[in-house]
Design an enzyme around this catalytic site. Structure first.
Site, PDB file in Angstrom:
ATOM      1  NE  ARG A  14      -3.981  -2.127   1.818  1.00  0.00           N
ATOM      2  CZ  ARG A  14      -4.779  -2.461   0.800  1.00  0.00           C
ATOM      3  NH1 ARG A  14      -4.944  -1.637  -0.221  1.00  0.00           N
ATOM      4  NH2 ARG A  14      -5.405  -3.625   0.800  1.00  0.00           N
ATOM      5  CG  ASP A  15       1.696   5.508  -2.308  1.00  0.00           C
ATOM      6  OD1 ASP A  15       2.305   5.460  -3.396  1.00  0.00           O
ATOM      7  OD2 ASP A  15       1.859   6.432  -1.463  1.00  0.00           O
ATOM      8  CG  ASN A  22       4.700   8.961 -12.034  1.00  0.00           C
ATOM      9  OD1 ASN A  22       3.950   9.256 -12.950  1.00  0.00           O
ATOM     10  ND2 ASN A  22       4.304   8.954 -10.764  1.00  0.00           N
ATOM     11  CG  HIS A  65       7.024   2.558  -8.044  1.00  0.00           C
ATOM     12  ND1 HIS A  65       8.282   3.125  -8.057  1.00  0.00           N
ATOM     13  CD2 HIS A  65       6.149   3.587  -7.977  1.00  0.00           C
ATOM     14  CE1 HIS A  65       8.160   4.438  -7.989  1.00  0.00           C
ATOM     15  NE2 HIS A  65       6.872   4.750  -7.951  1.00  0.00           N
ATOM     16  CG  HIS A 107       1.686   4.806  -8.778  1.00  0.00           C
ATOM     17  ND1 HIS A 107       1.727   5.424  -7.542  1.00  0.00           N
ATOM     18  CD2 HIS A 107       2.859   5.117  -9.389  1.00  0.00           C
ATOM     19  CE1 HIS A 107       2.865   6.089  -7.413  1.00  0.00           C
ATOM     20  NE2 HIS A 107       3.575   5.922  -8.523  1.00  0.00           N
TER      21      HIS A 107
HETATM   22  P1  AMP Z   1       6.636   7.974  -7.742  1.00  0.00           P
HETATM   23  O1  AMP Z   1       6.398   9.427  -7.502  1.00  0.00           O
HETATM   24  O2  AMP Z   1       5.940   7.434  -8.940  1.00  0.00           O
HETATM   25  O3  AMP Z   1       8.112   7.630  -7.683  1.00  0.00           O
HETATM   26  O4  AMP Z   1       5.913   7.223  -6.533  1.00  0.00           O
HETATM   27  C1  AMP Z   1       6.538   6.917  -5.325  1.00  0.00           C
HETATM   28  C2  AMP Z   1       5.433   6.545  -4.378  1.00  0.00           C
HETATM   29  O5  AMP Z   1       5.993   5.810  -3.322  1.00  0.00           O
HETATM   30  C3  AMP Z   1       4.706   7.747  -3.771  1.00  0.00           C
HETATM   31  O6  AMP Z   1       3.321   7.662  -4.084  1.00  0.00           O
HETATM   32  C4  AMP Z   1       4.988   7.613  -2.273  1.00  0.00           C
HETATM   33  O7  AMP Z   1       3.880   7.990  -1.495  1.00  0.00           O
HETATM   34  C5  AMP Z   1       5.306   6.134  -2.153  1.00  0.00           C
HETATM   35  N1  AMP Z   1       6.162   5.770  -1.045  1.00  0.00           N
HETATM   36  C6  AMP Z   1       7.338   6.360  -0.678  1.00  0.00           C
HETATM   37  N2  AMP Z   1       7.875   5.714   0.371  1.00  0.00           N
HETATM   38  C7  AMP Z   1       7.037   4.683   0.663  1.00  0.00           C
HETATM   39  C8  AMP Z   1       7.037   3.653   1.653  1.00  0.00           C
HETATM   40  N3  AMP Z   1       8.009   3.564   2.560  1.00  0.00           N
HETATM   41  N4  AMP Z   1       6.000   2.783   1.655  1.00  0.00           N
HETATM   42  C9  AMP Z   1       5.003   2.882   0.753  1.00  0.00           C
HETATM   43  N5  AMP Z   1       4.949   3.832  -0.199  1.00  0.00           N
HETATM   44  C10 AMP Z   1       5.951   4.721  -0.232  1.00  0.00           C
END
Ligand code: AMP
Ligand code: ZN
Length: 119
Positions: A34-35, A92, A105, A107
């Site tokens: 989960r984000d 992204n 990753h 989403h």
């Molecule tokens: P991006 O901007 O596509 O690189 O997405 C990175 C995502 O990772 C963001 O939506 C963050 O909220 C999420 N994120 C960062 N650290 C963590 C974590 N420790 N556990 C879960 N999600 C995370």
């Protein structure tokens, strides 16, 4: 040879179980978590176990991994019960796209009406 893991990478550490993060789903090659800052009622990240910086590092020899990631995203959507209502899968890639974690990753977003725009 692409590095398999990066000791300083937050997602590599999550994949290794260092923080005890629950996996929503997992396969041999990927985990789903989960984000931490959800943008929708369902906001799950599908993360390969192997460290790849972004989609840009996915080459043709990684096609099985790429397929696994999308299949796991679809499995997450089924588990979350958002197939009927609809959901979005996105990645992204790089600064202009707003990538903040440099471990590939996808989403998986759903559970509410998502905006019509793509950027
Ligand atoms: P991006 O901007 O596509 O690189 O997405 C990175 C995502 O990772 C963001 O939506 C963050 O909220 C999420 N994120 C960062 N650290 C963590 C974590 N420790 N556990 C879960 N999600 C995370
Ligand atoms: Zn990593």
């Amino acid at each position: 040879m692409v590095e398999q893991t990066d000791p300083d990478c937050i997602f590599c550490r999550i994949v290794r179980g260092e923080f005890g993060t629950a996996f929503v789903a997992e396969s041999d090659t990927a985990v789903a978590i989960r984000d931490i800052q959800p943008q929708a009622p369902t906001h799950v990240l599908v993360v390969p176990r192997r460290h790849l910086r972004s989609l840009d590092e996915v080459k043709s020899e990684d096609r099985q991994l790429a397929g696994d990631l999308l299949a796991l995203a679809a499995q997450v959507a089924r588990q979350e019960g958002i197939v009927e209502s609809g959901y979005r899968v996105l990645t992204n890639n790089g600064p202009d796209a707003g990538q903040t974690v440099f471990h590939l990753h996808f989403h998986v977003l759903g559970g509410r009406r998502l905006s019509g725009g793509l950027g």
